[in-house]
Design a protein around this motif. Structure first.
Motif, short mmCIF file in Angstrom:
data_model
loop_
_atom_site.label_atom_id
_atom_site.label_comp_id
_atom_site.label_asym_id
_atom_site.label_seq_id
_atom_site.Cartn_x
_atom_site.Cartn_y
_atom_site.Cartn_z
N GLU A 1 49.85 133.05 -69.34
CA GLU A 1 51.29 133.34 -69.31
C GLU A 1 51.78 133.32 -67.87
N LYS A 2 52.85 132.54 -67.59
CA LYS A 2 53.26 132.25 -66.22
C LYS A 2 53.67 133.50 -65.44
N GLY A 3 54.53 134.34 -66.02
CA GLY A 3 54.97 135.53 -65.31
C GLY A 3 53.82 136.47 -65.00
N LYS B 1 48.81 136.89 -59.01
CA LYS B 1 48.66 136.16 -57.74
C LYS B 1 49.29 136.95 -56.59
N LEU B 2 50.48 137.49 -56.80
CA LEU B 2 51.16 138.24 -55.74
C LEU B 2 50.39 139.51 -55.39
N ALA B 3 49.96 140.26 -56.39
CA ALA B 3 49.21 141.49 -56.13
C ALA B 3 47.88 141.19 -55.43
N SER B 4 47.23 140.10 -55.83
CA SER B 4 45.97 139.72 -55.21
C SER B 4 46.16 139.33 -53.75
N ASP B 5 47.22 138.60 -53.46
CA ASP B 5 47.52 138.20 -52.08
C ASP B 5 47.78 139.42 -51.19
N LEU B 6 48.51 140.39 -51.74
CA LEU B 6 48.79 141.61 -50.98
C LEU B 6 47.52 142.42 -50.72
N LEU B 7 46.65 142.47 -51.70
CA LEU B 7 45.41 143.23 -51.58
C LEU B 7 44.44 142.57 -50.61
N PHE C 1 56.89 148.72 -55.11
CA PHE C 1 57.57 148.71 -56.41
C PHE C 1 57.67 147.27 -56.92
N PRO C 2 57.30 147.03 -58.17
CA PRO C 2 57.33 145.66 -58.71
C PRO C 2 58.75 145.22 -59.08
N THR C 3 59.50 144.77 -58.11
CA THR C 3 60.88 144.35 -58.33
C THR C 3 61.02 142.86 -58.08
N ALA C 4 62.11 142.30 -58.56
CA ALA C 4 62.38 140.87 -58.35
C ALA C 4 62.55 140.58 -56.86
N GLN D 1 57.76 143.65 -72.04
CA GLN D 1 58.00 142.84 -70.85
C GLN D 1 58.50 143.75 -69.73
N MET D 2 57.91 143.62 -68.55
CA MET D 2 58.33 144.43 -67.40
C MET D 2 58.04 143.66 -66.13
#
Length: 280
Positions: free
Chosen positions: A146-148, A154-160, A179-182, A199-200
């Motif tokens: 699922e793309k989202g 991917k974003l969380a992994s890059d930050l970690l 905070f997981p925001t747009a 969905q969140m």
């Protein structure tokens, strides 16, 4: 010689001795006598090179003035950038002492300072395997399609990735991801809330915190805070997950209980997200 004359001569001798003694005492305590002591300037500190106590006091003052602790490389999670390390300085007391003792009175010498490199430097993060470190814990979980969901992982992994945890310090996964925001780049994805899949924004980052949790336990590091999901997840067995939900204050936190730093590497490759912990 009559007795009166002998008595006067005796009193004169006593007065002369007393006068000379007082003169010596006064001159020894006078500013001129103090200024006459040999001095050497070390940096901005004056020291008597013939007095061990004076030298020790000077070395202590120099240490307070010039010494500074090194700052290890660290990560700014808000900008996902590396903040470079800064070397420290320490006073070489023995070599500085030698300079003081061998200096000519009235001269000036510089303290001997030793550069102290940071325990973790930017060069250690330049490759997938930090130089001088070894793999102490690793875990992988299979990626979704699922793309989202995948984008959030991917974003969380890059930050970690490239996080550095010094001995005695903790790492908060919520601090890493924010905070997981747009606005921060997160997308809607499936997540578990109140016992239901909804969905969140940021749905999927729990897979990264779970992967990290299992790497941490493999490495034998201390788990400070961990929460299970209210439903089973597909990527690990029951009891092996670590749910994070910053809005409800649910976090995954671990402590580096080792004597040496821990470097966290996280990446997506070959259909998995893999977290590897490196230590010495």
């Amino acid at each position: 010689m009559n007795s009166k004359l002998m008595s006067r001569n005796r009193r004169a001798l006593v007065l002369t001795v007393l006068f000379l003694s007082l003169t010596m005492m006064v001159s020894a305590c006078s500013p001129l006598a103090v200024l006459a002591q040999p001095t050497v300037s070390v940096g901005e500190v004056s020291v008597n090179p013939n007095n061990n106590k004076s030298i020790e006091r000077a070395l202590d003052q120099l240490a307070k003035r010039y010494e500074k602790a090194p700052v290890p490389v660290r990560k700014d999670y808000d900008t996902n950038t590396i903040l470079w390390d800064t070397p420290g300085k320490t006073l070489d007391r023995e070599q500085t002492r030698k300079r003081i003792v061998n200096a000519k009175p009235g001269s000036k010498v510089e303290p001997v300072l030793i550069t102290v490199p940071a325990a973790v430097q930017a060069r250690h993060l330049a490759s997938d395997i930090p130089a001088g470190y070894r793999n102490i814990g690793e875990f992988s979980t299979t990626l979704p399609t699922e793309k989202g969901y995948l984008a959030n992982i991917k974003l969380a992994s890059d930050l970690l990735n490239d996080s550095v945890v010094m001995p005695g310090e903790t790492l908060s996964f919520n601090k890493v991801t924010g905070f997981p925001t747009a606005d921060r780049g997160y997308q809607p994805g499936p997540g578990i809330s109140g016992g239901q899949v909804v969905q969140m924004y940021g749905g999927g980052i729990c897979q990264v915190s779970t992967t990290l949790f299992n790497a941490v336990t493999t490495a034998g590091l201390e788990v400070v805070e961990r929460h299970p999901h209210s439903l089973p997840v597909s990527y690990v067995p029951i009891g092996k997950d670590a749910m994070v939900y910053i809005e409800e204050g649910k976090d995954f936190i671990f402590k580096n209980n080792r004597r040496t730093p821990v470097i966290v590497k996280s990446q997506l490759a070959d259909g998995v997200v893999k977290v590897t912990l490196y230590g010495k």
